[in-house]
Enzyme design. Structure first.
Site, PDB file in Angstrom:
ATOM      1  N   ASP A  42       0.838  -1.195   0.000  1.00 36.99           N
ATOM      2  CA  ASP A  42       0.000   0.000   0.000  1.00 36.99           C
ATOM      3  C   ASP A  42       0.874   1.246   0.000  1.00 36.99           C
ATOM      4  O   ASP A  42       1.578   1.526   0.968  1.00 36.99           O
ATOM      5  CB  ASP A  42      -0.912  -0.005   1.231  1.00 36.99           C
ATOM      6  CG  ASP A  42      -1.859   1.182   1.223  1.00 36.99           C
ATOM      7  OD1 ASP A  42      -2.890   1.099   0.534  1.00 36.99           O
ATOM      8  OD2 ASP A  42      -1.561   2.192   1.889  1.00 36.99           O
ATOM      9  N   TYR A  47       3.332   9.814   0.386  1.00 33.73           N
ATOM     10  CA  TYR A  47       4.366   9.212   1.223  1.00 33.73           C
ATOM     11  C   TYR A  47       5.765   9.578   0.743  1.00 33.73           C
ATOM     12  O   TYR A  47       6.748   9.343   1.433  1.00 33.73           O
ATOM     13  CB  TYR A  47       4.218   7.691   1.255  1.00 33.73           C
ATOM     14  CG  TYR A  47       2.898   7.202   1.806  1.00 33.73           C
ATOM     15  CD1 TYR A  47       2.038   8.036   2.514  1.00 33.73           C
ATOM     16  CD2 TYR A  47       2.499   5.877   1.598  1.00 33.73           C
ATOM     17  CE1 TYR A  47       0.829   7.580   2.991  1.00 33.73           C
ATOM     18  CE2 TYR A  47       1.280   5.412   2.086  1.00 33.73           C
ATOM     19  CZ  TYR A  47       0.451   6.265   2.773  1.00 33.73           C
ATOM     20  OH  TYR A  47      -0.750   5.796   3.242  1.00 33.73           O
ATOM     21  N   LYS A  76      -2.171   6.224  -4.261  1.00 40.06           N
ATOM     22  CA  LYS A  76      -3.290   7.135  -4.000  1.00 40.06           C
ATOM     23  C   LYS A  76      -3.082   8.508  -4.631  1.00 40.06           C
ATOM     24  O   LYS A  76      -1.949   9.003  -4.695  1.00 40.06           O
ATOM     25  CB  LYS A  76      -3.487   7.300  -2.483  1.00 40.06           C
ATOM     26  CG  LYS A  76      -3.599   5.993  -1.719  1.00 40.06           C
ATOM     27  CD  LYS A  76      -3.770   6.209  -0.233  1.00 40.06           C
ATOM     28  CE  LYS A  76      -3.647   4.909   0.525  1.00 40.06           C
ATOM     29  NZ  LYS A  76      -2.255   4.454   0.635  1.00 40.06           N
ATOM     30  N   HIS A 107      -7.144   9.764  -1.980  1.00 38.05           N
ATOM     31  CA  HIS A 107      -6.552   9.664  -0.646  1.00 38.05           C
ATOM     32  C   HIS A 107      -7.436  10.292   0.444  1.00 38.05           C
ATOM     33  O   HIS A 107      -7.638   9.701   1.507  1.00 38.05           O
ATOM     34  CB  HIS A 107      -5.171  10.330  -0.657  1.00 38.05           C
ATOM     35  CG  HIS A 107      -4.273   9.862   0.435  1.00 38.05           C
ATOM     36  ND1 HIS A 107      -2.906   9.818   0.314  1.00 38.05           N
ATOM     37  CD2 HIS A 107      -4.523   9.409   1.693  1.00 38.05           C
ATOM     38  CE1 HIS A 107      -2.368   9.366   1.427  1.00 38.05           C
ATOM     39  NE2 HIS A 107      -3.327   9.120   2.283  1.00 38.05           N
TER      40      HIS A 107
END
Length: 309
Positions: A42, A47, A76, A107
């Site tokens: 994931d 990130y 996302k 997201h």
């Protein structure tokens, strides 16, 4: 063990979240995870480590460790790219060195001022509050997500951090129904109504904070984890498992996908060893009684506004 999504694709019921994983360590973590048995990863543009994940995946494929079709890769769409869905998806694919995504999620259900594809920031206005873009609707964003499926860039699309109201709206205007809603849910924040609503309408629920956040959320948001609860310590002793394994097993027995995060090899192994036991109905009820409606992920700390209020 996998859950069949509403479009027929199968999603492994346990995955590894890569949030807050940094630098060169990511490659070893992902390669070791694959060796342990993880097949679901994931990711997210926000990130800021998709390129490092991509290098790890390339090595895994090139070395013959796994084939692309063996893995389920999620990433996302960030809040600042709601008006640039196609470009953002292509940017993520390039960084991940993939030709398609298994799952692409919105997201958060909020668009903010665009800061350039690949620059996933959370711009604040002059008052220090998240600079929300009121010109892009969630419906517009969703139809752009649907186009990704039509073009073959994405196999499944879904939502993340949507409540019942927004999920219902998405079901009403969607041509392609969301396959997944990824939400914070754990024994201290069970959200039974939302989970049941999604499952009733064929939307798989993924728990993005299945252990209650642990050290990461404690550091950033000052929250506590359910794993320190005496009930969990007692159950861990009863089943000869760790408190984390008990929490993950509880999530699995709710028929939710769990994506715990860890960078420690032993913890990665432990988190994956949750298929050799089953919690009794009595113990499931015991955990059910722990619900505190306690959210541990608090982006308002950074955004200057509580979107959940």
């Amino acid at each position: 063990m996998a859950i069949t999504l509403n479009n027929g694709f199968k999603m492994p019921i346990i995955g590894l979240g890569v949030w807050r994983m940094e630098g060169k360590a990511i490659k070893d973590i992902i390669l070791n995870s694959i060796k342990i048995g993880y097949r679901h990863f994931d990711c997210a543009a926000d990130y800021k480590n998709e390129a490092e994940v991509g290098e790890a995946l390339k090595e895994a494929f090139d070395s013959g460790l796994v084939k692309r079709e063996d893995l389920f890769i999620t990433t996302k769409l960030w809040n600042s790219d709601h008006g640039h869905v196609l470009e953002a998806c292509k940017d993520s694919l390039k960084k991940l060195q993939l030709t398609y995504l298994d799952l692409y999620l919105v997201h958060f259900p909020v668009a903010v001022r665009h800061t350039g594809v690949g620059n996933t920031s959370s711009p604040l206005d002059d008052d220090g509050v998240l600079d929300i873009d009121t010109t892009v609707s969630l419906e517009t964003t969703w139809h752009a997500m649907e186009d990704l499926v039509s073009s073959g860039l994405v196999r499944s699309i879904g939502i993340s951090n949507y409540d019942i109201y927004l999920t219902r709206d998405c079901l009403a205007y969607s041509k392609i129904k969301p396959a997944v809603n990824q939400i914070e849910t754990h024994p201290y924040f069970q959200r039974e109504s939302l989970v049941k609503f999604c499952q009733k309408h064929g939307i798989c629920v993924t728990a993005h904070t299945p252990l209650g956040g642990g050290a990461a959320n404690s550091e950033w948001f000052g929250t506590v984890s359910c794993l320190d609860d005496q009930v969990f310590k007692g159950l861990a002793e009863k089943y000869k498992k760790t408190t984390a394994q008990i929490a993950l097993r509880w999530g699995i027995q709710r028929n939710t996908v769990v994506i715990p995060k860890s960078s420690k090899l032993e913890r990665l192994k432990e988190n994956f060893q949750v298929f050799d036991f089953e919690l009794s109905k009595e113990d499931l009820k015991l955990i059910g009684n722990l619900d505190k409606a306690y959210r541990t992920n608090q982006p308002a700390v950074f955004w200057g506004i509580n979107l959940y209020a």
